[in-house]
Design a protein around this motif. Structure first.
Motif, short mmCIF file in Angstrom:
data_model
loop_
_atom_site.label_atom_id
_atom_site.label_comp_id
_atom_site.label_asym_id
_atom_site.label_seq_id
_atom_site.Cartn_x
_atom_site.Cartn_y
_atom_site.Cartn_z
N SER A 147 0.83 -1.21 0.00
CA SER A 147 0.00 0.00 0.00
C SER A 147 0.86 1.26 0.00
N PHE A 149 1.55 5.55 0.99
CA PHE A 149 1.49 6.27 2.27
C PHE A 149 0.17 7.00 2.49
N LYS A 173 2.85 -5.38 2.98
CA LYS A 173 3.95 -4.43 3.18
C LYS A 173 3.37 -3.01 3.11
N ALA A 175 3.61 1.21 3.27
CA ALA A 175 4.62 2.23 2.96
C ALA A 175 5.37 2.55 4.25
N THR A 176 6.64 2.90 4.12
CA THR A 176 7.40 3.22 5.35
C THR A 176 6.70 4.32 6.12
N GLY A 206 11.18 0.15 1.18
CA GLY A 206 11.00 -0.48 -0.12
C GLY A 206 12.29 -0.52 -0.91
N PHE A 224 -0.81 -3.98 -5.84
CA PHE A 224 0.08 -2.86 -5.52
C PHE A 224 -0.62 -1.54 -5.79
N THR A 225 -0.49 -0.61 -4.87
CA THR A 225 -0.89 0.77 -5.12
C THR A 225 0.28 1.68 -4.78
N GLY A 226 0.66 2.53 -5.72
CA GLY A 226 1.78 3.43 -5.49
C GLY A 226 2.19 4.11 -6.77
N SER A 227 3.46 4.46 -6.85
CA SER A 227 3.93 5.27 -7.99
C SER A 227 4.15 4.42 -9.24
N GLU A 246 -2.29 -0.13 -9.24
CA GLU A 246 -3.01 1.14 -9.22
C GLU A 246 -1.96 2.21 -9.00
N LEU A 247 -1.69 3.00 -10.04
CA LEU A 247 -0.51 3.87 -9.99
C LEU A 247 -0.90 5.35 -10.01
N GLY A 248 -0.01 6.18 -10.47
CA GLY A 248 -0.22 7.62 -10.35
C GLY A 248 -1.27 8.17 -11.30
N CYS A 280 -4.29 10.09 -5.44
CA CYS A 280 -4.04 9.73 -6.85
C CYS A 280 -5.09 10.37 -7.73
N GLU A 373 3.13 14.59 -12.02
CA GLU A 373 2.20 14.52 -10.89
C GLU A 373 2.86 15.14 -9.67
N PHE A 440 -12.49 0.49 -9.93
CA PHE A 440 -11.53 1.60 -9.91
C PHE A 440 -10.29 1.18 -10.68
P1 NAP Z 1 5.62 4.61 -3.76
O1 NAP Z 1 6.81 5.37 -3.39
O2 NAP Z 1 5.56 3.97 -5.08
O3 NAP Z 1 5.40 3.52 -2.61
C1 NAP Z 1 4.31 2.64 -2.64
C2 NAP Z 1 4.66 1.38 -1.89
O4 NAP Z 1 5.68 0.67 -2.58
C3 NAP Z 1 5.22 1.64 -0.50
O5 NAP Z 1 4.79 0.63 0.35
C4 NAP Z 1 6.72 1.53 -0.73
O6 NAP Z 1 7.46 1.27 0.43
C5 NAP Z 1 6.74 0.36 -1.67
N1 NAP Z 1 7.97 0.23 -2.44
C6 NAP Z 1 8.93 1.13 -2.69
N2 NAP Z 1 9.91 0.58 -3.47
C7 NAP Z 1 9.53 -0.70 -3.68
C8 NAP Z 1 10.10 -1.77 -4.41
N3 NAP Z 1 11.24 -1.67 -5.07
N4 NAP Z 1 9.45 -2.95 -4.43
C9 NAP Z 1 8.28 -3.10 -3.78
N5 NAP Z 1 7.69 -2.12 -3.07
C10 NAP Z 1 8.31 -0.93 -3.03
O7 NAP Z 1 4.29 5.54 -3.65
P2 NAP Z 1 3.84 6.48 -2.45
O8 NAP Z 1 4.76 7.65 -2.40
O9 NAP Z 1 3.62 5.70 -1.21
O10 NAP Z 1 2.40 6.95 -2.95
C11 NAP Z 1 2.22 7.98 -3.86
C12 NAP Z 1 2.03 7.47 -5.26
O11 NAP Z 1 1.03 6.46 -5.26
C13 NAP Z 1 1.49 8.52 -6.20
O12 NAP Z 1 2.08 8.36 -7.47
C14 NAP Z 1 0.02 8.23 -6.26
O13 NAP Z 1 -0.63 8.72 -7.42
C15 NAP Z 1 0.01 6.76 -6.20
N6 NAP Z 1 -1.26 6.25 -5.72
C16 NAP Z 1 -2.08 5.64 -6.60
C17 NAP Z 1 -3.32 5.18 -6.19
C18 NAP Z 1 -4.25 4.50 -7.16
O14 NAP Z 1 -5.16 3.82 -6.68
N7 NAP Z 1 -4.10 4.65 -8.45
C19 NAP Z 1 -3.71 5.34 -4.86
C20 NAP Z 1 -2.83 5.98 -3.98
C21 NAP Z 1 -1.61 6.43 -4.41
P3 NAP Z 1 8.40 2.41 1.07
O15 NAP Z 1 7.48 3.46 1.55
O16 NAP Z 1 9.11 1.67 2.12
O17 NAP Z 1 9.31 2.90 -0.03
#
Ligand code: NAP
Ligand code: G3H
Length: 471
Positions: A147, A149, A173, A175-176, A206, A224-227, A246-248, A280, A373, A440
């Motif tokens: 997930s 942050f 896992k 986010a930190t 991560g 996975f949801t994140g960048s 689910e990304l940015g 996001c 973004e 979604f």
């Molecule tokens: P992120 O930096 O990509 O981190 C997301 C998750 O991935 C965290 O748990 C992170 O842990 C982990 N991670 C980092 N490096 C990794 C690796 N090499 N392998 C596996 N996992 C790893 O994103 P964020 O800053 O938390 O969130 C912001 C981003 O998420 C924005 O781009 C936003 O648009 C997007 N987002 C998208 C949605 C959607 O549903 N589309 C929803 C919410 C957010 P660490 O924190 O320990 O690095």
């Protein structure tokens, strides 16, 4: 706060710990376990070993377990909100709302899983009279849930709950910046004396352990949801191809007329600046004509200038962004636009991690803020010559999460919505994930696969067919 990872219902004490800093003043507010490769492998071994028994557990028993977990959440809702507020600076009211929304998702998922029936088909269309197939959904096995942050509670449980209810086991896992909340979820599980091994929480950075977490051979599905950057990395190294990403986003508000500006302004303001733009689905650009912009921009500017900025405890409009690197990235985008001739109507400065809500007019295509973004409280206005240019710029983005179309002309709204390359178009409202039973999804760089209650139940299961033949 000193919380621990949890594997097999045991808390994991590590030699090194991961510090968690407050977004408000960058001071250490707590620690979590910094796991090693061996701990993570152990979590997957445990999840794999426990899965078959859990799959065989009757659905009503599984629901009972999740109900107990939900009650533990409800009992601790204020504590959860406090932790979240401290570690990601989400306003207190919104932190509490996040917990409540999650409880509602749990209830809805339980209702949905009760009606998760098999599909039956005959073969008459193929001229075969004596055959019937029953296709039920069975768990994929072990789900790796990661997930971001910004919704440390909700986007964690929106993955964990459907996975468990359908008979999978989970390695989660957080986010930190979000792992105090994530580890607390593990603690709630243990406190409620729920079954061992089926839900495990692994913590650590991560960048240190991410590759190990996503490439374990026991993983059957990754949610996975994140960048975009991390999502693409996961896709390139995971051993399973069953991945929901689910990304940015770079969601646009396409304002096509000035006939209901009060509504448009209120939706754009809440859409852009809710949780300081750290969603996001935040509106991250406005595309409109010169004529409309001349009326819209002063109205937006007045609202933004009235914002209260400050500590999340006081529920202000704008809170600090999550950390210093994020702040510097956002300020870099603002400075780039300024240097290239955009007009900063308000904001554009910061103190600590608190960035003043920023409205930038006359943004042009050569500026980074037109495409990247920010994930912060910044709204760029791109003035276009006509509707064709609005649609062209909308679709030139590498992102394709959601967008909004604002107009009183429903025919025009539909026609434009059909031409927009995103997962979902919202007519006359801000982009948003909810209601949470809606599918979604993002296209292009914004993701692959679909979230949502029913969709998650589907993506975490596969068909198992049994075909009956008779004479
Ligand atoms: P992120 O930096 O990509 O981190 C997301 C998750 O991935 C965290 O748990 C992170 O842990 C982990 N991670 C980092 N490096 C990794 C690796 N090499 N392998 C596996 N996992 C790893 O994103 P964020 O800053 O938390 O969130 C912001 C981003 O998420 C924005 O781009 C936003 O648009 C997007 N987002 C998208 C949605 C959607 O549903 N589309 C929803 C919410 C957010 P660490 O924190 O320990 O690095
Ligand atoms: O940050 C990404 C979330 O999935 C968006 O959810 O539209 O309910 O804020 P939201």
């Amino acid at each position: 706060m000193d919380y621990k990872a949890m594997i097999n219902n045991e808390f994991i004490v590590t030699k090194n710990k991961q510090n968690i800093l407050s977004p408000i003043d960058n001071k250490v507010i707590g620690t979590v376990s910094a796991l090693l490769e061996s701990d993570i492998n152990n979590a997957y071994d445990v999840a794999k070993t426990s899965q078959k028994e859990w799959e065989k557990t009757q659905l009503l028993k599984r629901i009972e377990v999740i109900e107990k977990f939900k009650n533990e959440i409800i009992k601790n809702k204020d504590k959860i909100a406090d932790i979240m507020m401290a570690e990601i600076a989400k306003p207190l009211k919104e932190s509490l709302a996040e917990v409540q929304r999650t409880v509602e998702i749990i209830d809805f998922t339980i209702e949905e899983v009760r009606r998760f029936y098999p599909t039956a088909m005959d073969a008459k269309g193929w001229g075969i009279e004596n055959k019937i197939g029953v296709f039920e959904r069975v768990p994929v096995g072990v789900v790796c849930a990661i997930s971001p942050f910004n919704y440390p509670f909700n986007l964690a449980l929106a993955k964990i709950i459907p996975a468990l209810l359908t008979g999978n086991t989970v390695v989660f896992k957080p986010a930190t910046q979000g792992s105090l909340t994530g580890s607390f979820i593990g603690k709630l599980w243990v406190d409620a004396k729920l079954p061992k091994g089926i839900f495990n929480v692994v913590t650590g950075k991560g960048s240190d352990i991410g590759d190990i977490i996503v490439s374990n051979k026991n993983i059957n599905m990754i949610s996975f949801t994140g960048s975009v950057k991390v999502g693409q990395r996961i896709k390139s190294i995971a051993k399973t191809s069953n991945i929901v990403l689910e990304l940015g986003g770079k969601d646009a508000a396409l304002v096509l007329d000035d006939k209901n500006l009060d509504l448009y302004v209120s939706e754009i303001i809440s859409g852009s600046f809710g949780f300081a733009g750290q969603r996001c689905t935040a509106i991250k650009r406005v595309l409109t004509t010169n004529e409309v912009a001349d009326k819209l921009v002063p109205l937006l500017e007045a609202k933004i200038k009235a914002f209260k900025h400050g500590n999340p405890k006081t529920n202000p409009d704008i809170v600090p962004v999550v950390n210093e690197p994020t702040r510097d990235y956002i300020m870099g985008l603002i400075d780039n636009a300024k240097t290239k001739g955009a007009s900063i109507k308000t904001g554009g400065t910061y103190e600590g991690n608190l960035i003043q809500a920023t409205l930038i007019d006359n943004v042009t295509k050569d500026m980074r803020i037109a495409w990247e973004e920010p994930f912060g409280p910044v709204l760029p206005i791109i003035r276009c010559k006509d509707l064709d240019e609005i649609i062209t710029i909308q679709n030139e983005s590498n992102f394709g999460l959601q967008s909004s179309v604002f107009t009183t002309d429903i025919n025009l709204a539909f026609s434009v919505a059909k031409q927009i390359e995103v997962g979902t178009v919202n007519i006359n409202s801000r982009p948003q994930r909810g209601p949470d039973n809606f599918p979604f999804l993002g296209i292009k760089d914004s993701g692959e696969g679909v979230q949502g209650i029913k969709e998650s139940l589907n993506s975490m299961t596969r068909y198992k067919g049994i075909v009956i033949n008779w004479k």
